[in-house]
Design an enzyme around this catalytic site. Structure first.
Site, PDB file in Angstrom:
ATOM      1  N   SER A  20       0.825  -1.198   0.000  1.00 41.78           N
ATOM      2  CA  SER A  20       0.000   0.000   0.000  1.00 41.78           C
ATOM      3  C   SER A  20       0.866   1.259   0.000  1.00 41.78           C
ATOM      4  O   SER A  20       1.957   1.269   0.574  1.00 41.78           O
ATOM      5  CB  SER A  20      -0.888  -0.001   1.248  1.00 41.78           C
ATOM      6  OG  SER A  20      -1.790   1.085   1.227  1.00 41.78           O
ATOM      7  N   PRO A  21       0.388   2.341  -0.617  1.00 41.03           N
ATOM      8  CA  PRO A  21       1.088   3.622  -0.470  1.00 41.03           C
ATOM      9  C   PRO A  21       1.128   4.023   1.005  1.00 41.03           C
ATOM     10  O   PRO A  21       0.085   4.082   1.660  1.00 41.03           O
ATOM     11  CB  PRO A  21       0.232   4.595  -1.283  1.00 41.03           C
ATOM     12  CG  PRO A  21      -0.537   3.725  -2.228  1.00 41.03           C
ATOM     13  CD  PRO A  21      -0.800   2.455  -1.491  1.00 41.03           C
ATOM     14  N   TYR A 180      -8.616  13.739   1.342  1.00 40.97           N
ATOM     15  CA  TYR A 180      -7.777  14.605   0.523  1.00 40.97           C
ATOM     16  C   TYR A 180      -8.601  15.178  -0.634  1.00 40.97           C
ATOM     17  O   TYR A 180      -9.807  14.936  -0.743  1.00 40.97           O
ATOM     18  CB  TYR A 180      -6.533  13.847   0.070  1.00 40.97           C
ATOM     19  CG  TYR A 180      -5.706  13.376   1.254  1.00 40.97           C
ATOM     20  CD1 TYR A 180      -5.289  14.283   2.232  1.00 40.97           C
ATOM     21  CD2 TYR A 180      -5.394  12.030   1.431  1.00 40.97           C
ATOM     22  CE1 TYR A 180      -4.564  13.872   3.337  1.00 40.97           C
ATOM     23  CE2 TYR A 180      -4.669  11.604   2.540  1.00 40.97           C
ATOM     24  CZ  TYR A 180      -4.262  12.528   3.495  1.00 40.97           C
ATOM     25  OH  TYR A 180      -3.555  12.118   4.595  1.00 40.97           O
TER      26      TYR A 180
END
Length: 353
Positions: A20-21, A180
């Site tokens: 995962s990031p 975000y």
């Protein structure tokens, strides 16, 4: 099965385990460095099929912190290329997540606090968002993006995709989760606009669809494009799973190949029912009802759990974060536990038995 290969467009993953990031907050001016090389390279050596960079900002003011990785200028490409080459040499696929932090930008690194930093402290302005609504009451009020500002960010995503291609990455993910910028457009809790980018469902998803189109225009047809979403805000009146399913159907039509199913992050203080695989049902519903490949993420820890998610059709891949921070070689250990033979790096072969 967990260690079966998976082909998406022209890219073959050797198994269903994805790194995962994970933000490292270790860059200067967006540049990758030795930390990123070792961090990402170790997970490739450890047997994961696809290794994503952390959220990589498409504009300087789109960083979560001043120490975030960046892909907003050509000078970033060289160091990223070095990492991508090493990841690919280990038999993994190099992936990059493209991101803009929106109203959650310009914050401290988490081990230093959670304040929004002023310009004199190394932060940046303006902080941009769909609407002038701060994440927390004491945060600075973000500047509402006008049409030109939205178009500029859409172009920045497209230009970042082109740089990622030059750097040697073969999978892109657009970050539209965790509160975000693109998630802020999706949710009526953060998007209070009355123009073509706010109000109705079709208007609220418009910015994300424009970003997808801009990226696809620069990203070759042979290479996969993923989108990470928060399947629910866990808050009344917010973004939810039903909207996520319909969004996923639209994204497929725009050339998206996999939906990375996370949740939350838009508003503080919500109660999330944390537990093993607590987000996996979102991946299962989206996979079934939107007819798209999905990734499951969130408190996936054991080999048996990961294998069950894939075997039972809840998701096509498992996307691991904290477990791969604890153990970069988790995929090799998982294969052993499941009785699967996988290739170890020859340098480590003596430790196999």
């Amino acid at each position: 099965m967990l260690f079966d290969p998976l082909e998406i467009r022209g890219v073959a993953l050797k198994n269903r385990i994805v790194v995962s990031p994970m933000c490292q907050y270790s860059s200067e001016d967006g540049f990758a460095n030795e930390w990123h090389f070792v961090h990402l390279g170790s997970r490739a050596v450890g047997g994961a099929a696809l290794v994503f960079t952390e959220a990589s900002a498409v504009t300087p003011e789109g960083r979560i912190s001043p120490q975030d990785l960046g892909i907003w200028k050509d000078e970033h490409v060289a160091e990223l290329s070095r990492i991508a080459r090493f990841v690919e040499a280990q038999g993994a696929v190099a992936g990059m997540q493209l991101a803009h932090a929106g109203r959650k930008a310009s914050t401290q690194r988490p081990w230093e606090g959670n304040r929004v930093l002023g310009v004199q402290e190394g932060g940046f302005r303006p902080i941009l968002a769909p609407s002038p609504a701060p994440f927390r009451p004491d945060d600075p009020t973000p500047q509402e993006l006008d049409g030109q500002g939205i178009a500029r960010i859409v172009r920045a995503f497209g230009e970042a995709a082109e740089r990622a291609l030059r750097a040697g990455f073969r999978v892109l993910e657009i970050h539209s989760a965790h509160g975000y910028l693109l998630h802020e457009f999706l949710s009526p809790l953060s998007n209070r606009r009355t123009d073509a980018y706010g109000g109705s469902f079709d208007n609220r998803i418009r910015a994300l669809l424009e970003v997808v189109a801009a990226v696809r225009a620069r990203w070759p047809e042979r290479l996969p494009l993923w989108v990470r979403i928060s399947a629910t805000d866990w808050a009344e009146g917010g973004w939810d799973i039903e909207q996520s399913i319909e969004l996923s159907r639209r994204l497929v039509r725009e050339g998206v190949d996999l939906i990375d199913c996370s949740s939350g992050g838009l508003v503080p203080g919500v109660k999330i029912p944390l537990g093993p695989g607590y987000q996996t049902p979102f991946a299962e519903r989206i996979r079934r009802e939107a007819a798209v490949k999905t990734g499951a993420v969130g408190l996936i820890r054991s080999a048996d759990q990961a294998a069950h998610i894939v075997r039972s059709g809840q998701a096509d891949v498992v996307i691991l974060a904290r477990q791969l921070l604890r153990d970069p070689y988790w995929p090799l250990a998982a294969a052993r536990q499941l009785g699967v033979q996988v290739r170890w790096p020859p340098q480590y072969e003596r430790a196999r038995d």
